[in-house]
Design an enzyme around this catalytic site. Sequence first.
Site, PDB file in Angstrom:
ATOM      1  N   HIS A  72     -41.752  22.714 -30.700  1.00  0.00           N
ATOM      2  CA  HIS A  72     -40.861  23.710 -30.091  1.00  0.00           C
ATOM      3  C   HIS A  72     -41.628  24.558 -29.081  1.00  0.00           C
ATOM      4  CE1 HIS A  72     -37.407  23.822 -33.274  1.00  0.00           C
ATOM      5  NE2 HIS A  72     -37.657  22.611 -32.826  1.00  0.00           N
ATOM      6  N   TYR A 200     -33.494  33.727 -34.307  1.00  0.00           N
ATOM      7  CA  TYR A 200     -33.630  34.898 -35.168  1.00  0.00           C
ATOM      8  C   TYR A 200     -32.579  35.904 -34.716  1.00  0.00           C
ATOM      9  CZ  TYR A 200     -38.311  33.266 -36.635  1.00  0.00           C
ATOM     10  OH  TYR A 200     -39.352  32.548 -37.162  1.00  0.00           O
ATOM     11  N   PRO A 292     -41.394  36.467 -44.661  1.00  0.00           N
ATOM     12  CA  PRO A 292     -41.363  35.207 -43.905  1.00  0.00           C
ATOM     13  C   PRO A 292     -40.940  35.333 -42.440  1.00  0.00           C
ATOM     14  CG  PRO A 292     -39.544  35.304 -45.484  1.00  0.00           C
ATOM     15  CD  PRO A 292     -40.408  36.488 -45.750  1.00  0.00           C
ATOM     16  N   LYS A 296     -45.680  33.186 -41.050  1.00  0.00           N
ATOM     17  CA  LYS A 296     -47.144  33.244 -41.095  1.00  0.00           C
ATOM     18  C   LYS A 296     -47.785  32.816 -42.421  1.00  0.00           C
ATOM     19  CE  LYS A 296     -48.157  34.409 -37.028  1.00  0.00           C
ATOM     20  NZ  LYS A 296     -47.588  33.134 -36.599  1.00  0.00           N
ATOM     21  N   TYR A 384     -46.815  34.785 -32.518  1.00  0.00           N
ATOM     22  CA  TYR A 384     -45.988  33.795 -33.216  1.00  0.00           C
ATOM     23  C   TYR A 384     -46.680  32.427 -33.252  1.00  0.00           C
ATOM     24  CZ  TYR A 384     -41.748  31.572 -34.969  1.00  0.00           C
ATOM     25  OH  TYR A 384     -40.850  30.896 -35.763  1.00  0.00           O
TER      26      TYR A 384
END
Length: 389
Positions: A72, A200, A292, A296, A384
């Site tokens: 991704h 998200y 979560p 990580k 990220y």
Amino acid sequence: MKTQVAIIGAGPAGLLLGQLLHHHGIDAVIIEQRSPDYVLSRIRAGVLEQGTVEILEGLGVADRLHAEGLVHDGVELSCEGERLRINFRELIGKTVTVYGQTEVTRDLMEARASKGLTTIYEAESVELHDVHGDSPFVRYTKNGQAHKVSCSIIAGCDGYHGVSRKSVLPSAITTYERVYDFGWLGVLADVPPCAEELIYANSERGFALCSMRSLTRSRYYVQVPVAERVEDWSDDRFWEELRRRVGEDVASRITTGPSLEKSVAPLRSFVAEPMRFGKLFLAGDAAHIVPPTGAKGLNLAVSDVYYLTQTLSEYFRSPSESVLDSYSVRALKRVWKAERFSWWMTSQLHHFPGSDAFSRRMQRSELEYLFRSENAQKVLAENYVGLPL
Ligand code: RFL
Ligand code: PHB
């Protein structure tokens, strides 16, 4: 039985440490309280940092990951109807790979079995002894018989509820903790994902996440009160709630279907310091927990065991206290950065029941800044995809 390193726990941290040590010519035995099937039945993480993928590649256990994992280039954030794509590749030239923790675990288990390395499953009453002495050992029972594993080092890779951290005197350990009063209700279903990348979503009704395991299997989460009972959530209720949180456009692309798994995970930030006590080293969830939201937890377990392998390989070449000391310092530096990022993502994307009007405005203002500032997006992207090891 005698070995150089006794590893407690065959989750991703323990299994990966076993492979890394083998790669460095160090002998290890893994002692796990559950069966292999039970370990593989836990549905957890889905996003691998680039550094995690490179470590698995270096061990020769990434063939299936490359064949089946989904690379991704970015993620999407959605906030009250407005959407923002964070393009990692354009912003910082890196990507993440979507490949389930279950699959990583399976690949590591198979690699271990193919090399004939010892893993003791279904070990009961595991106890750690003499961790501050020169001859540590582990006791356990299996099929009613008592066993002892003598070793030079014990690696506590047995997760948050494991026995390793609890074997340390409370006075020797400092813990830092934040417990959130909400959790994530997760559903796994054999339906195509609603988008090519993760979404998200921050909404008035609470957080939601659209994730996936493959092009035919989706993983979705909605924020729920921590005491929520899974039995109160029919599949229909879950799909309906998810749709109401992600905006009309995304909602119209969600394919629903029967859930394969449904569970509530509480959210917690937690760090135990230090990560070394004599000959006992903690790694992964045994030492720290992140909510979560930043994806990580698994990746931190990987960076811990990467540092631990470097420390132990130097120690077995030329034993010294200062070498052993270096692990905790190095690992904790990266742990705290991931804790900060996970806390920040959690703070920005969830609905905090009872928060005051000022806090809600601060959250909105922070997201507005992120939506407009490429610099802010770069900061998110850099964290990220994973900070350098
Ligand atoms: P684990 O996986 O908990 O494994 C520990 C192992 O130790 C065994 N054990 C014992 N063995 C012997 N004796 C004892 N007394 C023992 N007590 C326990 C257990 O049976 C188990 O096999 O810890 P490890 O290896 O440190 O791995 C950590 C990761 O599992 C965890 O951080 C991640 O799953 C967190 N996480 C995520 N991490 C990511 O990097 N990306 C994600 O996208 C992501 N999503 C998630 C997540 C965790 C979630 N939940 C359920 C908390 C999503 C969710 C919903
Ligand atoms: C998942 O797919 O399970 C997942 C993905 C991203 C997260 C957490 C969980 O931040």
